[in-house]
Design a protein around this motif. Sequence first.
Motif, short mmCIF file in Angstrom:
data_model
loop_
_atom_site.label_atom_id
_atom_site.label_comp_id
_atom_site.label_asym_id
_atom_site.label_seq_id
_atom_site.Cartn_x
_atom_site.Cartn_y
_atom_site.Cartn_z
N PRO A 79 10.88 -12.25 -7.15
CA PRO A 79 10.59 -11.07 -6.33
C PRO A 79 9.95 -9.91 -7.10
N GLN A 80 10.42 -9.65 -8.31
CA GLN A 80 9.86 -8.52 -9.05
C GLN A 80 8.39 -8.75 -9.41
N GLU A 81 8.06 -9.98 -9.79
CA GLU A 81 6.67 -10.30 -10.12
C GLU A 81 5.84 -10.64 -8.89
N GLN A 82 6.52 -10.82 -7.76
CA GLN A 82 5.90 -11.22 -6.49
C GLN A 82 5.09 -12.50 -6.66
N THR A 83 5.75 -13.51 -7.23
CA THR A 83 5.12 -14.81 -7.43
C THR A 83 6.06 -15.93 -6.98
N VAL A 103 0.64 -15.98 -5.55
CA VAL A 103 0.82 -14.53 -5.57
C VAL A 103 0.86 -13.98 -4.15
N ARG A 104 1.06 -12.69 -4.04
CA ARG A 104 1.26 -12.00 -2.76
C ARG A 104 0.17 -12.30 -1.72
N LEU A 120 2.80 -15.12 1.85
CA LEU A 120 3.56 -14.33 0.88
C LEU A 120 3.37 -12.83 1.06
N SER A 121 2.31 -12.40 1.73
CA SER A 121 2.15 -10.97 1.99
C SER A 121 3.23 -10.46 2.93
N PHE A 124 6.55 -10.55 0.29
CA PHE A 124 6.48 -9.51 -0.73
C PHE A 124 5.83 -8.28 -0.16
N THR A 125 6.60 -7.47 0.51
CA THR A 125 6.07 -6.24 1.09
C THR A 125 6.24 -5.12 0.11
N ASP A 126 5.39 -4.12 0.24
CA ASP A 126 5.49 -2.96 -0.67
C ASP A 126 6.64 -2.06 -0.33
#
Length: 126
Positions: A79-83, A103-104, A120-121, A124-126
Motif C-alpha cells: 500500500p505505501q508504495e502503491q504496487t 502500479v496505480r 489499481l487506481s 490506491f486512492t490519494d
Amino acid sequence: FHKKGPQQYHAGWGQEIYSQEGRIIISDEGRFDLYNIYFPNGGSGEERHNFKQQFLKDLNEKFEVYEEAGVREYWVVHPQEQTVLVYTLNQKGKYEGILKPYVRTDKVSSSVLPGIAIDLSKVFTD
C-alpha cells in the motif's frame, strides 16, 4: 470486491507475535483466501529492525510453503508504495513473477479467477 463478507477470518499464520500485533488477517472469501499483511517499520530502533527482518524471513518461508502446496496465484500488495506483485505457479510448480510491479495506473487480472480484473487506481486512492 463482492457484496458478501468473508465466510470466516482469523489473525496470524500460527505465530503469536504477529497475531498480537494484527500483522496478518486471513479471510476466507469462498473461491480464494485474502491475506492482509501489515509490514512492520524497521526504522524505529534496533529492536524493531530485528523484528522486521524476522518478519521478512518468515514471510519468505510462507512463500515457499505456498509454492510447495500448489497455491496457483499469489499477490503481494504494498500500500505505501502503491504496487502489486503477482506470482503465478508454472508447470514445474515454481512461482514466476512479472519483471516489474503493477502500479496505480495499471489493471491487474487474475489468471486463476477468470473475470477478476482490479483497477489499481480505485485501490490506491490519494
